[in-house]
Design an enzyme around this catalytic site. Structure first.
Site, PDB file in Angstrom:
ATOM      1  CG  ASP A  60      -1.896   1.194   1.210  1.00 57.81           C
ATOM      2  OD1 ASP A  60      -2.155   1.751   0.116  1.00 57.81           O
ATOM      3  OD2 ASP A  60      -2.362   1.589   2.299  1.00 57.81           O
ATOM      4  CG  HIS A 103      -2.708   0.758   9.566  1.00 62.18           C
ATOM      5  ND1 HIS A 103      -3.493   1.851   9.262  1.00 62.18           N
ATOM      6  CD2 HIS A 103      -1.745   0.719   8.605  1.00 62.18           C
ATOM      7  CE1 HIS A 103      -3.051   2.432   8.171  1.00 62.18           C
ATOM      8  NE2 HIS A 103      -1.975   1.764   7.752  1.00 62.18           N
ATOM      9  CD  GLN A 168      -2.692  -0.869   5.006  1.00 65.19           C
ATOM     10  OE1 GLN A 168      -3.889  -0.733   4.741  1.00 65.19           O
ATOM     11  NE2 GLN A 168      -1.765  -0.052   4.539  1.00 65.19           N
ATOM     12  CG  ASP A 170      -7.254  -0.742  12.562  1.00 66.99           C
ATOM     13  OD1 ASP A 170      -6.675  -0.802  11.473  1.00 66.99           O
ATOM     14  OD2 ASP A 170      -8.273  -0.061  12.768  1.00 66.99           O
ATOM     15  CG  ASP A 200      -2.295   7.403   7.295  1.00 71.20           C
ATOM     16  OD1 ASP A 200      -2.629   8.003   6.266  1.00 71.20           O
ATOM     17  OD2 ASP A 200      -2.558   6.200   7.507  1.00 71.20           O
ATOM     18  CG  LEU A 205      -4.530   7.523  16.013  1.00 70.35           C
ATOM     19  CD1 LEU A 205      -3.744   6.228  16.201  1.00 70.35           C
ATOM     20  CD2 LEU A 205      -3.578   8.694  15.729  1.00 70.35           C
ATOM     21  CD  GLU A 207     -12.413   3.851  14.527  1.00 70.27           C
ATOM     22  OE1 GLU A 207     -13.411   4.529  14.276  1.00 70.27           O
ATOM     23  OE2 GLU A 207     -12.002   2.943  13.762  1.00 70.27           O
ATOM     24  CD  GLU A 242      -5.414  10.714   5.384  1.00 71.72           C
ATOM     25  OE1 GLU A 242      -5.723  10.380   4.225  1.00 71.72           O
ATOM     26  OE2 GLU A 242      -4.990   9.907   6.228  1.00 71.72           O
TER      27      GLU A 242
END
Length: 545
Positions: A60, A103, A168, A170, A200, A205, A207, A242
């Site tokens: 990615d 992640h 990826q 978390d 990012d 992030l 939550e 972001e």
């Protein structure tokens, strides 16, 4: 006193692997980037933002990381990184890096250890469920290429959560060890000369999604702790979020005294403004931009700022537009299905979306620097680079930098394949569009952008001042900035028809920047004339006081 350098900064984003290859293996590297810093210095850039350059399986574009404390060997070494930061600082440029802490790659040693046993010290660093979650497709970020947000791991005999791709996993920010590790990563790169982090995927992030038992702790506290850590470790270092979120929740990201909470992000990308700006380009109307600016929080915390942009390394998201507005943009900007990523957005570069029209491209660039906020550029847009729609997903906008009309666009001496193929066809391919030719051509886009940046840096009113929106025709955007008894006006015609604007000025308006067809001082009471897709920057009274 706070060091708010970012208020008047010009940020340039690049991916090391596609910028310049010095060792001839077809992949850009830090020595190559260091060799090209003169281009960025001449352009007027004050801060370089690097996309992820860490060790990665690269499924990615580097956002799947296996080591947060290293450099991908393809791109160089930690020593090469330090040499780059030193060279950037010598040229007066700051360095910002991507901090991807939502992640890790599933190949990361933490995850590999976590999946071996429930007793692993890293087991609780990730989000697990022993039973199959009720709705494993709820909250998919990448429809069409992502099947679920939970994946079963046979070694772990459990399901792990991933808001993005299955490779990826978390991280669990409810775990204090994870939060401490995030700060440790920040501290490491600060010691190596970094002055900022682009954070990012901030909404994901902060939550606790997927946890069986949520802690009695506000997840937003992590942002406050990151801000406090940054303040102690390096005065003046910043965080750029972001966060493609609605206006209603923005105060949670900024924090600050005006919002009655802790200070958090210094900068947040203004996605709603970006999307409505493109709607304005499509309609030939300034009203969508005015609407977006009026919807910003008021007042803003003095220590905070929006980051404005035209394009970036991802698709052009249109999610904040209505269904009708989104389809309107699709039809104009991405008429072919191959130009879109499902219903998510447009996978094209700036210049092709504007039809390669030199006047419209220059107008868009001028508008970027004229909008209230910190302008963030995507590499190659300063010359109007093209795209490769034959590449998958978001890769059409990630082709090698077009340096010259030479083999591999001057990016690499490699005889074998490059990390991505260069843009060859059409007027936006490297034969006709490249740095070398535009540097030698009076009036080229590169020369125009260089002048725009020079003028933007000489107008602290835009970064620091109060902005108002004087009345103007639908197709013309007028912005008025006032700061310390200085006033600057910027005028942009999106209609393509030109026109006249009445400006309420107390003194002669002296031109700072204009397109080729618009020039000359304007006396009080005289209308300001602007040509089709024209732009004009004016300072009241001439000299800045």
């Amino acid at each position: 006193m706070l060091d708010l350098w970012f208020k008047n900064a010009v940020v340039y984003c690049l991916d090391v692997e596609t910028f310049m290859d010095r060792n001839g293996d077809g992949v850009g590297d830090f020595p190559g980037l260091t060799d090209r810093l003169d281009h960025l210095e001449t352009l007027g850039v004050t801060c370089i933002w690097l996309n992820p350059f860490y060790p990665t399986p690269n499924r990615d574009n580097g956002y799947d990381i296996t080591n947060f404390y290293g450099v991908d060997p393809r791109l160089g070494s930690l020593g090469d990184f330090v040499e780059f930061t030193r060279a950037a600082h010598e040229r007066g440029m700051k360095v910002m890096v991507d901090l991807v802490c939502n992640h890790t790659s599933i190949d990361h040693p933490w995850f590999q250890d976590a999946r071996t046993s429930k007793n692993s010290r890293y087991r609780d660093w990730y989000v697990w469920s022993e039973e199959k979650p009720d709705d494993i497709t709820e909250g998919i970020i990448f429809p069409g290429v992502q099947e679920a947000v939970w994946t079963y791991d046979e070694a772990a005999e459990a399901w792990y959560m991933h808001r993005f791709y299955a490779h990826q996993a978390d991280l669990n920010i409810a775990n204090p060890d994870v939060r401490e590790e995030i700060l440790r990563i920040m501290g490491f790169w600060l010691e190596l000369g970094v002055e900022g982090f682009r954070i990012d995927a901030v909404p994901f992030l902060i939550e606790y999604k997927g946890l069986k038992d949520e802690p009695d702790r506000d997840p937003l506290l992590l942002l406050s702790e990151m801000r406090d850590f940054l303040s102690w470790r390096r005065a003046g270092a910043v965080m750029l979020a972001e966060a493609n979120v609605t206006r209603e929740v923005l105060p949670d990201y900024f924090g600050g005294r005006s919002f009655g909470s802790d200070e958090r992000m210094h900068l947040v990308f203004d996605f709603p403004l970006n999307q409505r700006m493109w709607l304005g380009f499509v309609r030939g109307s300034a009203e969508p931009i005015r609407e977006a600016l009026r919807s910003r929080p008021d007042p803003m915390p003095v220590q905070a700022q929006f980051a404005t942009f035209l394009r970036n390394h991802d698709e052009l998201s249109l999610d904040k537009l209505s269904d009708g507005e989104r389809e309107e943009c699709f039809e104009a900007l991405a008429p072919e299905e191959s130009m879109r990523i499902y219903d998510r957005g447009v996978r094209r570069r700036l210049a092709p979306m504007l039809g390669g029209d030199a006047a419209r491209i220059a107008l868009a660039q001028s508008l970027l620097f004229a909008l209230p906020g910190t302008p963030v550029m995507w590499y190659g847009d300063e010359i109007g680079m093209g795209e490769r729609l034959d590449l998958g997903e978001r890769n059409p906008v990630r082709t090698p930098m077009q340096w010259a009309d030479a083999a591999n666009a001057g990016f690499s001496d490699a005889a074998a394949d490059l990390v991505h193929p260069v843009v060859t066809d059409g007027p936006l391919g490297y034969h006709e569009t490249n740095v070398a030719s535009q540097r030698a051509t009076q009036g080229s886009l590169l020369r125009q952008v260089q002048e725009m940046i020079r003028v933007r840096r000489s107008c602290p009113e835009i970064g620091w001042g109060d902005v108002t929106l004087p009345d103007s025709p639908d197709g013309i955007l007028v912005l008025r900035y006032a700061w310390r008894d200085n006033v600057v006006f910027t005028i942009h015609d999106l209609s393509g028809k030109g026109g006249e604007v009445d400006i309420d000025a107390e003194a002669t308006l002296m031109p700072l920047l204009s397109d080729a067809a618009t020039e000359g001082a304007v006396q009080p009471g005289e209308p300001v004339r602007i040509g089709p897709y024209g732009f004009l920057w004016l300072r009241e009274g001439g000299e800045r006081r």
